[in-house]
Design a protein around this motif. Sequence first.
Motif, PDB file in Angstrom:
ATOM      1  N   VAL A 178       5.414   6.354  -1.302  1.00 34.08           N
ATOM      2  CA  VAL A 178       6.807   6.436  -0.833  1.00 34.08           C
ATOM      3  C   VAL A 178       7.805   6.191  -1.975  1.00 34.08           C
ATOM      4  N   HIS A 179       7.430   5.305  -2.900  1.00 34.04           N
ATOM      5  CA  HIS A 179       8.337   4.981  -4.014  1.00 34.04           C
ATOM      6  C   HIS A 179       7.735   5.463  -5.331  1.00 34.04           C
ATOM      7  N   THR A 180       7.248   6.688  -5.307  1.00 31.96           N
ATOM      8  CA  THR A 180       6.546   7.268  -6.447  1.00 31.96           C
ATOM      9  C   THR A 180       7.416   7.239  -7.703  1.00 31.96           C
ATOM     10  N   GLY A 208       0.791  -1.229   0.000  1.00 32.23           N
ATOM     11  CA  GLY A 208       0.000   0.000   0.000  1.00 32.23           C
ATOM     12  C   GLY A 208       0.823   1.279   0.000  1.00 32.23           C
ATOM     13  N   HIS A 209       2.087   1.198   0.433  1.00 35.56           N
ATOM     14  CA  HIS A 209       2.887   2.431   0.504  1.00 35.56           C
ATOM     15  C   HIS A 209       3.643   2.734  -0.790  1.00 35.56           C
ATOM     16  N   PHE A 210       3.628   1.807  -1.740  1.00 37.87           N
ATOM     17  CA  PHE A 210       4.439   1.994  -2.960  1.00 37.87           C
ATOM     18  C   PHE A 210       4.173   3.314  -3.697  1.00 37.87           C
ATOM     19  N   GLN A 230      14.292   5.598   0.732  1.00 42.92           N
ATOM     20  CA  GLN A 230      12.961   6.224   0.803  1.00 42.92           C
ATOM     21  C   GLN A 230      12.162   5.668   1.980  1.00 42.92           C
ATOM     22  N   ASP A 231      12.373   4.400   2.318  1.00 37.55           N
ATOM     23  CA  ASP A 231      11.641   3.787   3.437  1.00 37.55           C
ATOM     24  C   ASP A 231      12.160   4.238   4.802  1.00 37.55           C
ATOM     25  N   LYS A 232      13.478   4.455   4.888  1.00 39.40           N
ATOM     26  CA  LYS A 232      14.114   4.691   6.197  1.00 39.40           C
ATOM     27  C   LYS A 232      13.474   5.824   7.003  1.00 39.40           C
TER      28      LYS A 232
HETATM   29 FE   LIG Z   1       9.141   0.622   0.789  1.00 39.93          FE
END
Ligand SMILES: [Fe+2]
Length: 285
Positions: A118-120, A113-115, A235-237
């Motif tokens: 966060v990783h646009t 769901g975060h893709f 990007q996740d950190k």
């Molecule tokens: Fe991620």
Amino acid sequence: MSPQTQPDPFMRDQWYPVSALQDIAAGTPRVTKLFGQRVSYRREADGACSASTEDRALPVLQRYGCLWTSLGTPGELFEIPEYTEADRRNVAAGTVAVQVSAQRGIENFLDMGHFPYVHTGILGALPHTEVKEYNVEETPDGREIIATECLFYQPMASTVSTSGADVEYIYRVPHPTCSVLYKSSPLDEKRLDVIALFGQPTGEESFRGHMVLSILDDVNTDDFISYFQLHIFGQDKPILENQMPKRLPLDPRAETPIRADKTSIMYRRWLTRHGATYGVIPAQG
Ligand SMILES: [Fe+2]
């Protein structure tokens, strides 16, 4: 100094990665932490490795490009059969230290769901935010969780992608702080790329994430593959480090469930059933 929180037996009796093998110069002792304890390790010129705490030697294992050790009595490390396939690129893509519990790191790794947010432009894109229905179950022996038929639109799913596509994912959680992700390969429609996150709990609210890939890519250099993966983890950190609480709450009512969280809910139940208390907030009652 206050005493360190001890790991529960389930967490303690596992293998944990402490370093990518390629990052250990032969003959030079190195130090890291596992469950708040200082662990030294070294690799000799002949490739043999050792690890110890201040007062005892620890078991070691060299697998999947990493050195693994344990403070307890570990069983067999999980299998990744693809890793031995001759035409794959096995890349230890990097290690990132994150100030949040290792289980939070795994939960984030499992969450499609975060893709888009966060990783646009890489692993997701607006307005393609829907997490389609997928399956998640435990293997019959209860040793791992497996989520299948996960489909997600990705603009640039891997280093060899040239256009956007619906990408199929399979997630395995065979270990409390490790997850193995399989995704469709743009180069071979019958095979899957493997991306693993191996979590080393350095403390209750900190871990080092070792990323290991076993992929079909005959184009890019190891450096570029590593850069791509580190960019995504970068990007996740900050998102991970802003999570509150920093330990993973196991009570299913603690955080709002949505469909994307189906795997996360099963992961929390699985940790509860195995008696995990380290790095989590156990469910009450
Ligand atoms: Fe991620």
